[in-house]
Design an enzyme around this catalytic site. Sequence first.
Site, short mmCIF file in Angstrom:
data_model
loop_
_atom_site.label_atom_id
_atom_site.label_comp_id
_atom_site.label_asym_id
_atom_site.label_seq_id
_atom_site.Cartn_x
_atom_site.Cartn_y
_atom_site.Cartn_z
CE LYS A 145 71.82 -7.69 38.37
NZ LYS A 145 72.79 -8.77 38.55
CD GLU B 167 72.60 -9.43 35.35
OE1 GLU B 167 73.20 -10.44 35.72
OE2 GLU B 167 73.05 -8.28 35.50
#
Length: 245
Positions: free
Chosen positions: A101, A110
């Site tokens: 990611k 995140e």
Amino acid sequence: MTEASPADIAKNAAAEAAVALVEDGMRLGLGTGSTAVFMVRRLAERVKAEGLTLRCAATSKSTAELAESLGLRIEALDEIGWLDLTLDGADEVDPDLNLIKGAGGALLREKIVAMASDRMVVMADGSKVVDVLGAFHLPVEVIEFGWQTTQALIARVLDEQGLDHRPILLRQSDDAAYRTDEGNLILDLALERIEDPARLSAALNAIPGVVENGLFLHICDLAIIGRPDGSVAELTAEGSEEEVE
Ligand code: 5RP
């Protein structure tokens, strides 16, 4: 009105299926990226239509702004404390539901939000599903001080681990270095295959100038994969794939 692209139909289908997992009273983590944008929109629609009461933390300023513009109230993660569910996108998903990611630059928040959640569900289109992580660039968030030294230390780690790589690039935005929401820099690692992501992640995070890397290992519980025909499949870490009506 322009017609939705096949990729957008797939992302929206995954987002809609993920939002269907939300229950009244939940504490939610809201991810970042184009798939997360669909998710936030679908979530706001459900909240409006069903009067759901939710507590939401966002993984980036951009997600917080979008959510608030759609009437969702965003709270600081520390005000909520712990989350029931985080819904986020990914750049790569492997059969163990390990992820790369951070293409959107929000990998640090995140990861903090995902790890503060009972459950992380990833929404993606089929292009993100891979056998082995690594073809997509791996972002590493670093502090500005001494970043070129950090870059050299990262290259040494890659060499020590026998990983083929191209030059490590400082991410740019317009004509300047890209800045994360935390004001840090991002180095993008162009690798081929990451055979041992746990070893790489540990070695990267042991470098003092590294804040976090984009490998999300054993964090994701379910991946919802959207298809261009609007259908979705669910992938679990046990390797099963299930069609969803
Ligand atoms: C942002 C991310 C995104 O979730 C990831 O890049 C996927 O984005 P998109 O849904 O736009 O493909 O990690 O930091």
